[in-house]
Scaffold this motif. Structure first.
Motif, PDB file in Angstrom:
ATOM      1  N   TYR A 469      41.246  49.709  47.652  1.00 31.80           N
ATOM      2  CA  TYR A 469      41.291  48.251  47.863  1.00 31.80           C
ATOM      3  C   TYR A 469      40.440  47.825  49.065  1.00 31.80           C
ATOM      4  O   TYR A 469      39.811  46.772  49.060  1.00 31.80           O
ATOM      5  CB  TYR A 469      42.743  47.783  48.036  1.00 31.80           C
ATOM      6  CG  TYR A 469      43.563  47.838  46.750  1.00 31.80           C
ATOM      7  CD1 TYR A 469      42.944  48.003  45.509  1.00 31.80           C
ATOM      8  CD2 TYR A 469      44.958  47.743  46.773  1.00 31.80           C
ATOM      9  CE1 TYR A 469      43.680  48.071  44.332  1.00 31.80           C
ATOM     10  CE2 TYR A 469      45.708  47.807  45.591  1.00 31.80           C
ATOM     11  CZ  TYR A 469      45.059  47.968  44.372  1.00 31.80           C
ATOM     12  OH  TYR A 469      45.787  48.027  43.211  1.00 31.80           O
ATOM     13  N   GLN A 473      37.412  45.180  48.893  1.00 27.82           N
ATOM     14  CA  GLN A 473      37.366  44.031  49.811  1.00 27.82           C
ATOM     15  C   GLN A 473      36.003  43.956  50.511  1.00 27.82           C
ATOM     16  O   GLN A 473      35.403  42.884  50.629  1.00 27.82           O
ATOM     17  CB  GLN A 473      38.495  44.151  50.853  1.00 27.82           C
ATOM     18  CG  GLN A 473      38.622  42.957  51.793  1.00 27.82           C
ATOM     19  CD  GLN A 473      38.915  41.654  51.061  1.00 27.82           C
ATOM     20  OE1 GLN A 473      39.902  41.532  50.356  1.00 27.82           O
ATOM     21  NE2 GLN A 473      38.024  40.672  51.199  1.00 27.82           N
ATOM     22  N   MET A 505      48.924  41.772  38.136  1.00 27.65           N
ATOM     23  CA  MET A 505      49.824  41.251  39.184  1.00 27.65           C
ATOM     24  C   MET A 505      49.549  41.959  40.521  1.00 27.65           C
ATOM     25  O   MET A 505      49.484  41.331  41.564  1.00 27.65           O
ATOM     26  CB  MET A 505      51.301  41.476  38.797  1.00 27.65           C
ATOM     27  CG  MET A 505      51.732  40.826  37.497  1.00 27.65           C
ATOM     28  SD  MET A 505      51.574  39.040  37.521  1.00 27.65           S
ATOM     29  CE  MET A 505      52.961  38.627  38.547  1.00 27.65           C
ATOM     30  N   GLN A 506      49.379  43.301  40.438  1.00 28.60           N
ATOM     31  CA  GLN A 506      49.109  44.096  41.659  1.00 28.60           C
ATOM     32  C   GLN A 506      47.846  43.615  42.356  1.00 28.60           C
ATOM     33  O   GLN A 506      47.802  43.455  43.575  1.00 28.60           O
ATOM     34  CB  GLN A 506      48.900  45.564  41.265  1.00 28.60           C
ATOM     35  CG  GLN A 506      50.099  46.432  41.532  1.00 28.60           C
ATOM     36  CD  GLN A 506      49.820  47.875  41.064  1.00 28.60           C
ATOM     37  OE1 GLN A 506      48.716  48.217  40.661  1.00 28.60           O
ATOM     38  NE2 GLN A 506      50.837  48.711  41.118  1.00 28.60           N
ATOM     39  N   CYS A 508      46.372  40.688  42.045  1.00 35.50           N
ATOM     40  CA  CYS A 508      46.572  39.332  42.596  1.00 35.50           C
ATOM     41  C   CYS A 508      47.288  39.406  43.944  1.00 35.50           C
ATOM     42  O   CYS A 508      46.964  38.676  44.879  1.00 35.50           O
ATOM     43  CB  CYS A 508      47.375  38.462  41.627  1.00 35.50           C
ATOM     44  SG  CYS A 508      46.447  38.038  40.137  1.00 35.50           S
ATOM     45  N   GLU A 509      48.278  40.333  44.035  1.00 34.49           N
ATOM     46  CA  GLU A 509      49.018  40.495  45.306  1.00 34.49           C
ATOM     47  C   GLU A 509      48.125  41.103  46.384  1.00 34.49           C
ATOM     48  O   GLU A 509      48.173  40.719  47.548  1.00 34.49           O
ATOM     49  CB  GLU A 509      50.233  41.409  45.086  1.00 34.49           C
ATOM     50  CG  GLU A 509      51.443  40.683  44.527  1.00 34.49           C
ATOM     51  CD  GLU A 509      52.522  41.659  44.073  1.00 34.49           C
ATOM     52  OE1 GLU A 509      52.653  42.741  44.689  1.00 34.49           O
ATOM     53  OE2 GLU A 509      53.216  41.342  43.085  1.00 34.49           O
ATOM     54  N   ALA A 510      47.319  42.106  45.988  1.00 38.00           N
ATOM     55  CA  ALA A 510      46.477  42.808  46.971  1.00 38.00           C
ATOM     56  C   ALA A 510      45.326  41.926  47.470  1.00 38.00           C
ATOM     57  O   ALA A 510      44.822  42.126  48.578  1.00 38.00           O
ATOM     58  CB  ALA A 510      45.925  44.085  46.361  1.00 38.00           C
ATOM     59  N   PHE A 511      44.897  40.956  46.628  1.00 37.14           N
ATOM     60  CA  PHE A 511      43.768  40.088  47.015  1.00 37.14           C
ATOM     61  C   PHE A 511      44.162  38.610  46.874  1.00 37.14           C
ATOM     62  O   PHE A 511      43.619  37.883  46.035  1.00 37.14           O
ATOM     63  CB  PHE A 511      42.541  40.396  46.137  1.00 37.14           C
ATOM     64  CG  PHE A 511      42.062  41.821  46.253  1.00 37.14           C
ATOM     65  CD1 PHE A 511      41.210  42.201  47.284  1.00 37.14           C
ATOM     66  CD2 PHE A 511      42.487  42.793  45.346  1.00 37.14           C
ATOM     67  CE1 PHE A 511      40.781  43.525  47.399  1.00 37.14           C
ATOM     68  CE2 PHE A 511      42.064  44.110  45.455  1.00 37.14           C
ATOM     69  CZ  PHE A 511      41.211  44.481  46.492  1.00 37.14           C
ATOM     70  N   PRO A 512      45.124  38.173  47.723  1.00 39.44           N
ATOM     71  CA  PRO A 512      45.653  36.809  47.561  1.00 39.44           C
ATOM     72  C   PRO A 512      44.609  35.711  47.813  1.00 39.44           C
ATOM     73  O   PRO A 512      44.753  34.593  47.318  1.00 39.44           O
ATOM     74  CB  PRO A 512      46.779  36.746  48.594  1.00 39.44           C
ATOM     75  CG  PRO A 512      46.469  37.829  49.587  1.00 39.44           C
ATOM     76  CD  PRO A 512      45.741  38.894  48.845  1.00 39.44           C
ATOM     77  N   ASP A 513      43.551  36.031  48.560  1.00 39.83           N
ATOM     78  CA  ASP A 513      42.555  34.992  48.901  1.00 39.83           C
ATOM     79  C   ASP A 513      41.431  34.895  47.870  1.00 39.83           C
ATOM     80  O   ASP A 513      40.486  34.127  48.056  1.00 39.83           O
ATOM     81  CB  ASP A 513      41.934  35.293  50.284  1.00 39.83           C
ATOM     82  CG  ASP A 513      43.007  35.426  51.343  1.00 39.83           C
ATOM     83  OD1 ASP A 513      44.081  34.809  51.154  1.00 39.83           O
ATOM     84  OD2 ASP A 513      42.794  36.161  52.333  1.00 39.83           O
ATOM     85  N   HIS A 514      41.500  35.717  46.819  1.00 36.57           N
ATOM     86  CA  HIS A 514      40.403  35.703  45.838  1.00 36.57           C
ATOM     87  C   HIS A 514      40.905  35.336  44.455  1.00 36.57           C
ATOM     88  O   HIS A 514      42.066  35.563  44.119  1.00 36.57           O
ATOM     89  CB  HIS A 514      39.731  37.084  45.790  1.00 36.57           C
ATOM     90  CG  HIS A 514      39.172  37.508  47.110  1.00 36.57           C
ATOM     91  ND1 HIS A 514      38.213  36.790  47.772  1.00 36.57           N
ATOM     92  CD2 HIS A 514      39.475  38.569  47.911  1.00 36.57           C
ATOM     93  CE1 HIS A 514      37.923  37.395  48.914  1.00 36.57           C
ATOM     94  NE2 HIS A 514      38.682  38.470  49.026  1.00 36.57           N
ATOM     95  N   LYS A 515      39.999  34.799  43.650  1.00 33.92           N
ATOM     96  CA  LYS A 515      40.372  34.423  42.281  1.00 33.92           C
ATOM     97  C   LYS A 515      40.208  35.644  41.368  1.00 33.92           C
ATOM     98  O   LYS A 515      39.163  36.303  41.380  1.00 33.92           O
ATOM     99  CB  LYS A 515      39.499  33.267  41.797  1.00 33.92           C
ATOM    100  CG  LYS A 515      39.964  32.730  40.437  1.00 33.92           C
ATOM    101  CD  LYS A 515      39.527  31.289  40.226  1.00 33.92           C
ATOM    102  CE  LYS A 515      39.969  30.749  38.883  1.00 33.92           C
ATOM    103  NZ  LYS A 515      41.393  30.822  38.598  1.00 33.92           N
TER     104      LYS A 515
END
Length: 698
Positions: A469, A473, A505-506, A508-515
């Motif tokens: 991750y 990033q 879902m994982q 989305c949680e790991a990258f909350p600032d990205h679409k």
């Protein structure tokens, strides 16, 4: 003379109509000839009887002699199993059945002596033999048995007591009926020249070998014949086609081609692209009809070569057409080609299932008048309502998605067949190309356009998520986009979709600032397109998807491809997925994620992926590891024949050898008139009448 092809198997002793029906349905075996050509998949040395005390769970197949002490059943419903305790006085093993449970106790008597054969495994600390072969000691001929044949059977056959042993018995019965040699299928001069075993002897030795050397000679004879007739058929067909069909002659490379070359070409052509264009230029100018296969890895510039070939047709007053297997791909070709031809007076139109009614009419009218120069479409192109004014060149993308019949319908759009250029990004190993596309001339683009960097591939275990991750990033911070692909394999669709949803879902949680967008084949086309669009436009930084992205979208800004559960993909599929990145000038990465438990074969697959970007090396390795039936795409690709004994990749050298022999015969006897070759042409006719679709080996 004894003709095996006309003798129905139901008349073999011990077969009858019911068992014959199962053999018809399950294996396509109808006649005695079919049965003799159903070859063993392995041979086991049954010349020795083991004592139970010698046996452990790591041994191959073994043979025991002893008695059944008693039967027990365990479990309920689907987990129910029958266990027989079997002893020879030196120990006890368990014989286990999961099917046919109610018949077994009635079939075998307690305290009576039997020979048991099977593969030992250990379960709950005891030696087990699952679904063993059992026979009476009187039937055993130890020294004579030597190498015993084993035949593939299906579950339905086993339920009808048609196991390997039963097939062996039937084949022995047919062999006993053959009192004189069967008619030869190869001329004497070939048998002598290439030291081939006579047919009857080869069939006897392939089923009941007297020793390993005789078995090797029998295999060689039967493989030689199988591959030889395939090549003879392909080469004769290609030679006939060259004689019969004249091609349109594109005399000049003119204004349209030159304008594009001097003004619109986006970058300099690679040496490989220039070489292929020269080959095509020769084909379309020499008066014979072109049938050429263009192979090149994803991103090697095949579309540009195809477009420049189409411009040659336009320069000579002909129309051109490009056919793609899916709407997404057809749309993409349409956009790409319109962009490349920007500012030029060339009318390009799109025809897919979605182009209906009022939109469709002007396209069809323009094709008839010749105002539409290039048509790009899907299967819609071959519908009866589509007519051209003068179709000179057809480009078919991803050939293995189109059947031969569909290719033939395109030919029918004209007074004489147009030139055909077939493109594929699935690298086809030479041995397979010689068979599936044996009648096509092959061109290869084997270098990438300038500025492209090779993709860096690595293998990571799934307990290293944190560092993975962090890497993703870092790439997003540099303005790049990322694919994360999950398997979606039909057998376990529900589990796979669940994994994809959980993975989504994982992420989305790991990258909350990205679409993050997601795409899978179960979505409605509109949903899928909308999600794809978010990624293509750059609005979404991460796309979580199944393999629907394997062929299609082109996103030059995507630089990372993460493949989850990479152990569940074939080599060619991994290579295709990897080709989705590395389309821009930036360094791109492919990360194969697996768990620790990997089979030897899977480790080899992943090592090859990490080591090389060469699609041809990968395709060869895939063919060796998995066999032709599993090769990505080739299941539909028109291997129109079942190889009964030869193996396309392992017997590649033999294939080349017999092809050369077939070429010599056709060169020396182009009209098929020589007396010594009469048998060859007769045999080809016979093969064409069998269930093998020989006409479509082209």
């Amino acid at each position: 003379m004894f003709d095996l092809t006309t003798r129905d198997i139901k008349f073999i002793s011990g077969v009858g109509p019911q068992r014959a029906g199962i053999l018809n349905k399950e294996l396509g075996i109808y006649s005695m000839h079919d049965l003799l050509y159903y070859f063993p998949y392995k041979y086991v040395d049954r010349s020795r009887i083991y004592q139970i005390r010698e046996v452990d769970g790591n041994m191959p197949h073994i043979q025991l002699k002893g008695t059944i002490l008693g039967f027990e059943t365990f479990g309920e419903g689907r987990t129910k199993r029958l266990v027989a305790h079997f002893s020879d006085g030196t120990g006890v093993v368990d014989l286990v059945w999961f099917q046919g449970i109610k018949f077994i106790p009635g079939k075998y008597k307690l305290r009576e002596e039997y020979i048991v054969f099977g593969k030992p495994t250990v379960f709950n600390g005891r030696i087990n033999l699952a679904h063993p072969d059992i026979e009476h000691p009187a039937d055993l001929r130890l020294s004579a048995m030597g190498l015993r044949p084993y035949y593939h059977t299906t579950e339905r056959m086993k339920r009808g007591f048609l196991n390997s042993q039963a097939l062996e018995k039937m084949i022995a019965g047919v062999m006993a009926l053959i009192r004189e040699p069967l008619p030869e299928t190869l001329p004497d001069y070939l048998l002598t020249e290439h030291h081939l075993m006579p047919l009857t002897e080869a069939l006897r030795q392939i089923h009941f070998p007297t020793n390993p050397e005789q078995l090797r000679r029998a295999e060689y004879r039967l493989k030689f014949e199988e591959l030889f007739y395939i090549q003879l058929n392909i080469l004769r067909y290609a030679r006939d086609r060259h004689r019969k069909y004249r091609g349109f002659v594109f005399e000049s490379v003119g204004g349209i081609f030159n304008t594009f070359y001097n003004r619109n070409l986006p970058f300099h052509l690679t040496g490989a692209q220039k070489r292929v264009l020269k080959e095509i230029r020769y084909d379309v100018g020499c008066g014979r009809q072109m049938n050429r296969l263009l192979q090149g890895d994803v991103g090697s510039g095949k579309t540009l070569v195809a477009l420049m070939s189409m411009l040659m047709a336009l320069d000579n007053g002909y129309q051109a057409c490009l056919m793609a297997p899916t709407e997404i791909l057809a749309n993409q070709h349409y956009e790409t080609i319109r962009e490349l031809l920007h500012g030029m007076d060339v009318r390009v139109e799109l025809l897919t299932g979605s182009v209906k009614g009022k939109k469709r009419e002007p396209v069809l009218a323009g094709l008839l008048t010749g105002d539409v120069h290039i048509l790009i479409g899907t299967h819609a192109v071959i519908e009866d309502t589509v007519h051209f004014s003068s179709l000179g060149l057809v480009v078919i993308d991803e050939q293995h998605r189109f059947g031969v019949a569909q290719r033939a319908r395109l030919w029918g759009k004209n007074r004489q067949p147009p030139h055909v250029l077939v493109m594929t990004a699935t690298p086809i190993p030479r041995t397979l190309a010689m068979t599936v596309y044996g009648d096509l001339d092959v061109s290869v683009i084997d270098e990438l356009p300038p500025g492209r960097k090779p993709i860096t591939t690595s293998h990571q275990f799934d307990n290293r998520r944190e560092s993975l991750y962090q890497f993703i990033q870092g790439q997003i911070d540099e303005g790049r986009q990322v694919y994360i692909v999950y398997p979606l394999i039909k057998e376990s669709e529900k589990i796979d979709l669940k994994n994809l949803e959980e993975g989504y879902m994982q992420i989305c949680e790991a990258f909350p600032d990205h679409k993050v967008c997601k795409v899978h084949g179960k979505m409605k086309p509109t949903e899928k397109d909308e999600q794809m669009q978010q990624f293509v436009s750059g609005e979404a930084q991460i796309m979580v998807a199944t393999t629907v992205i394997e062929v299609g979208v082109n996103v030059p800004n995507a630089s990372v491809m993460v493949i989850e559960n990479a152990e569940r993909f074939g080599l060619s599929q991994l290579h295709q997925l990897r080709g989705r990145v590395g389309r821009g000038a930036d360094q791109s990465y492919c990360i194969l994620v697996t768990n620790y438990k990997l089979s030897e074969e899977t480790r080899k697959r992943l090592e090859i992926m990490v080591r090389t970007n060469d699609g041809f090396e990968i395709a060869e390795a895939d063919l060796k590891l998995r066999g032709p039936g599993d090769l990505e795409g080739t299941q539909q690709s028109g291997i129109a024949f079942d190889l009964k004994i030869a193996h396309i990749s392992r017997d590649g050298q033999l294939m080349q050898y017999v092809r050369e022999i077939a070429e010599k015969i056709i060169d020396a006897d182009p009209q098929g008139e020589r007396y010594e070759n009469t048998l060859l042409w007769q045999q080809l006719k016979v093969l064409r009448k069998t269930n093998v679709n020989w006409a479509s080996i082209s």
